[in-house]
Design an enzyme around this catalytic site. Structure first.
Site, short mmCIF file in Angstrom:
data_model
loop_
_atom_site.label_atom_id
_atom_site.label_comp_id
_atom_site.label_asym_id
_atom_site.label_seq_id
_atom_site.Cartn_x
_atom_site.Cartn_y
_atom_site.Cartn_z
N PHE A 95 0.97 -1.17 0.14
CA PHE A 95 -0.01 0.03 0.08
C PHE A 95 0.94 1.40 -0.09
CE2 PHE A 95 -3.45 -2.22 3.05
CZ PHE A 95 -3.80 -3.00 1.79
N GLU A 96 0.62 2.25 -0.94
CA GLU A 96 1.45 3.20 -1.14
C GLU A 96 1.86 4.03 0.30
OE1 GLU A 96 -1.35 5.78 -3.71
OE2 GLU A 96 -0.69 7.23 -2.38
N LEU A 97 0.99 4.16 1.07
CA LEU A 97 1.33 5.08 2.28
C LEU A 97 2.42 4.18 3.19
CD1 LEU A 97 -1.61 4.85 4.80
CD2 LEU A 97 -1.06 3.06 3.33
N GLY A 144 -1.17 7.80 -5.66
CA GLY A 144 -0.08 7.05 -6.01
C GLY A 144 -0.40 6.58 -7.60
N SER A 152 1.25 11.28 -5.27
CA SER A 152 1.97 11.25 -3.90
C SER A 152 3.43 11.00 -3.90
CB SER A 152 1.55 9.74 -3.52
OG SER A 152 0.11 9.80 -3.46
#
Lengths: 257, 300, 257, 300
Positions: free
Chosen positions: C53-55, C133, D102
């Site tokens: 997951f990008e975070l 993202g 992001s």
């Protein structure tokens, strides 16, 4: 030596180093005298000092002396344990380090430091430690303090190799290289120097008690600027000496006792 | 499910001659000593090693003639002395040294880790380090105009080692690993490298890793081999596991002052023992090692 | 719908997505169908899949469904918790991500995706989520899989805004922009497409059971390449359906049950 | 010894109109909600906010007219809906949006954190995001030739926010802080910013920080104010502390669909309460908040 004065030259130098640190500053240090100077400052006039070790250690409170930055003894009770990129990147290169301590094999009158080799790099030479974080500190700290033994073979007209640039060739040349900051003090076992603001040449600031101007100059391979009046270096207080001996370096490893 | 457990010999055998290996040691701590001894025993040749600060692992490899090139920021054995073998190689011209500063090497790893083609740095300007790199590594440094300020900036080329070899305290069999204490360049080394070998003091279940996911410094999916080998950094220290062995490092620093001494050291501690377990017996076995075991509060 | 077949269209799509993932691959996912597809693959044919997951979350094993990546429910039992720079920088941008899932408001025949706005960006428009993202995945993953509802207003001749580039203007234009990879599949609720290797135009690969070629084409604003023979999409197995319903999405949040 | 404890009002008062504030929220988790409500109460104006993924904190500030510019990579309230206020500001032209991805925003923070003047990135090429940035932020993007390969690379200008405001689980009074769970852009935000305000759920002694120095994600020496304020992210979640308040977020998403609804929301939850404690009473007080308290194993 100087036992009758109640302090050693190492202690005098460490106290002189401590005196250069202001409360609230961020200081990058290596092992040895810089560690003693920084811990001393933090325990006396600069409780809000932030002490950094390049490999990723912030504000440790060692209770045993270590053989180097690689010794977990000196990491004890740190507030942060991180990395080169964190300390040298996001603090030092980011411009947040106020003061860095540097030592070396040789220094010249512009504060250029050699920790790499002695001899002729194109002929026979002897290779030593190299930079580590020294060049990084010399390049990005707001100011640096140089600690070096006072010997003619160390205070040189020209160094064999510039590992960490000081004022390079004097006036304007550091700025021309794209660097701010620069060395603010040179602390030896005989004297303290700063750099004359225009020429950036090393200038005698004070002489340690028990030494003479002639002795200072005799052990230098270049002529520093010597003002008309040169005071004696302020000696350590008994409390500073006690802190070094009893709390900061009880085993005498840094001071070589 | 995806075990990567390997013996030290298997992990070392996976490294071809001529490879670029990033080593996790810093001076005399978390050095890949058992790994270096096995590289020597297997007769590897012509390796390039890199690390921000030159350490005992690189020095032993230089002494044994395993490496022909070192990319580093300078180094020592702390108060125990210089890197005798690295220095002698440089002085005699048998070792190609691309010498930077700690941050320059860290930034080269970081650029490699991020997949960016170059990274600007303020360090090295006005120094002889830069002058010498113009000769030793002209393809790895360049100057670029900052398009925003117009200022000229030194930029460095990323490092992409073939293998990162990292000595850690705790790992699972997938290679997810925890590093306690400062981590110097290790996280960037792993992420910059094509593959990673983890050498761990303790092997734990993946269940344990999942309990503290914030501690995972090395992602298992970048790891190819996990070697579980206690005391594999001896005689250097592993924070929270064991202290450095001062007598052994002193002996090393003493013996490596001459080429003959290096040979005698190798005969005694590398060629003279068949594997890591025999090495540990040679240095004093369990009795000696017990004395080095770290106090859990002090970490050393 | 299709209850008589024992699976829903959502389940069919999730299974189709799972089938695209090979064991040992590294996959970047967002919430919803991609999560179901990835967890399904990992529990069946691809146990060594790495899910990102990008975070900053790697390989979680949630036991409750979450409302998005920001929901700690979907972080449960992760092996790594780190950051954008770690996941999107040192994994994705480093070139280590094999597959990324992407969804969107609109997609065109070259796989260009819009998640930003509908309308005329220089006139009246409605603004939506933007990239997150997605653009990063579209730019740096080795291949991407697009999941989108099969409606003419979503499968567009031209999208209002290219948030995440596919093959841009077809043959050679992605390479010209300096990008490798690109979309490998488009999975809708009526069909699966790939991209013809030369022209990079969307090409019909299979049609879901219960749908016709006419229905597929009627709900598209552009003409995909249609091969002579178009097979039906392989349906989910009962075990795959069971895993989705009982273990992966028991609350039916992702599938909207 | 160096306490930086401040009230929320004091910390907010330190932020001048027009400042660039980096916010720690991600969608509906660890958002600076109490901070945003106090910024609104103090009538701050013309702020720029940045964050990798737009979150509820930024949206509330947009709704109240506190911010005039947002630098972000897109965002939402996850399944609860769009960022109604941010989107309306963009659609109506009252909010300047510099919209990236992001990673682009993360790289701009990272470059700021490292003190490097530009950073290359592969993202944005071939997209309309890049085309629009050429108009909205022409001074922040450029193309540079990679001196090593000759390829043309997009480079981004670093971000240097005036203040980073970071919602954390644990901090000491010097500002050394632990963040549990994923940290998205928070570490880079702090290091890129001139100063940092830490808003913490729990205040611990520095002695506690020293016991787990590897956990320190925010260095105290970069922090200017530490605000100890439980439930300060409500109605968003704080991993290991409390869950998001779904009803409150639904109400927000519903009410913010119109300008009138936004005003009613502000009247009820911001202007209508004098401070954070009254806000917590308004949403249901201890009884309500107890239900949100996180399970220590699940973390939510």
């Amino acid at each position: 030596m100087q036992a009758e004065q109640g302090y050693t030259l190492f202690e005098l130098m460490a106290v002189a180093g401590a005196r250069e640190l202001k409360d609230g500053e961020v200081v990058g240090v290596g092992i040895g005298l810089p560690v003693v100077a920084s811990f001393l400052a933090k325990r006396t006039h600069a409780p809000k000092l932030t002490i950094l070790f390049e490999l990723g250690v912030v504000d440790p409170e060692p209770i045993h002396t270590g053989v180097g930055l690689a010794d977990p003894r000196v990491w004890y009770r740190a507030k942060i344990m991180s990395s080169f990129v964190d300390i040298l990147g996001t603090v030092l290169h980011r411009g947040v380090v106020d003061v860095g301590f540097l030592g070396g094999l040789e220094v010249d009158m512009y504060g250029n430091l050699n920790t790499t080799l002695l001899g002729d790099p194109n002929g026979a030479f002897r290779h030593f430690v190299g930079s580590g974080g020294a060049n990084d500190i010399a390049s990005s700290a707001k100011r640096t303090i140089i600690i070096i033994r006072h010997e003619a073979r160390k205070l040189k007209q020209a160094v064999s190799f510039i590992t960490s640039p000081g004022y390079i060739q004097g006036a304007g040349s550091r700025e021309a290289a794209g660097l701010a900051g620069g060395p603010s003090r040179v602390i030896t076992d005989k004297a303290i120097f700063d750099f004359e603001p225009e020429s950036k040449r090393m200038r005698l600031l004070s002489i340690h008690l028990g030494t003479t101007l002639e002795e200072v100059l005799a052990e230098m391979s270049f002529e520093p600027i010597v003002p008309d009046r040169v005071p004696f270096t302020e000696p350590p207080t008994p409390e500073q000496v006690r802190l070094i001996r009893e709390e900061i370096d009880p085993e005498g490893i840094y001071s070589g006792r | 499910m995806s075990s990567k457990l390997a013996t030290l010999a298997e992990a070392v055998a996976s490294i071809p001659d001529g490879a670029h290996v990033a080593l996790s040691g810093f001076a005399i701590t978390r050095c890949n000593m058992a790994f270096a001894r096995e590289l020597i025993r297997q007769g590897k040749r012509d390796l390039t090693v890199s690390q921000c600060v030159g350490a005992m692992d690189a020095d032993l490899l230089a002494g044994a003639g395993v490496i022909s090139r070192i990319i580093y920021g300078g180094g020592s054995l702390d108060r125990f002395g210089r890197l005798n073998c690295v220095n002698r190689g440089i002085e005699e011209g048998t070792l190609v040294a691309e010498e930077y500063s700690s941050l320059s090497v860290a930034f080269r790893y970081l650029a490699g880790a991020l997949g960016i083609p170059f990274i600007p740095i303020r360090s090295l300007r006005g120094s002889d380090i830069l002058e010498r790199l113009r000769k030793t590594a002209p393809g790895d440094i360049a100057f670029v105009d900052d398009p925003f300020s117009g200022e000229k900036w030194l930029v460095l080329k990323p490092l992409h080692p073939d293998v990162a070899v990292v000595q850690v305290q705790v790992a699972d069999e997938e290679g997810n690993a925890w590093i306690f204490g400062p981590r110097w360049d290790n996280e960037e080394q792993v992420r910059a490298s094509t593959r990673t070998i983890v050498i761990t003091e303790r092997l734990v279940s993946t269940e344990m890793i999942r309990r503290n996911p914030e501690w995972t410094r090395i992602p298992g999916f970048r790891v190819f081999h996990v070697v579980h080998l206690p005391f594999s950094a001896h005689p250097t220290s592993v924070y929270q596991a064991y202290d450095y062995d001062a007598d052994c490092i002193k002996e090393y620093a003493q013996m490596t002052q001459t080429r003959e001494g290096v040979q005698a050291y190798l005969d005694k501690y590398v060629y003279g023992v068949k594997d890591h377990w025999e090495y540990l017996e040679r240095v004093g076995g369990l009795e000696r090692l017990s004395k080095l075991t770290a106090d859990p509060v002090l970490g050393y």
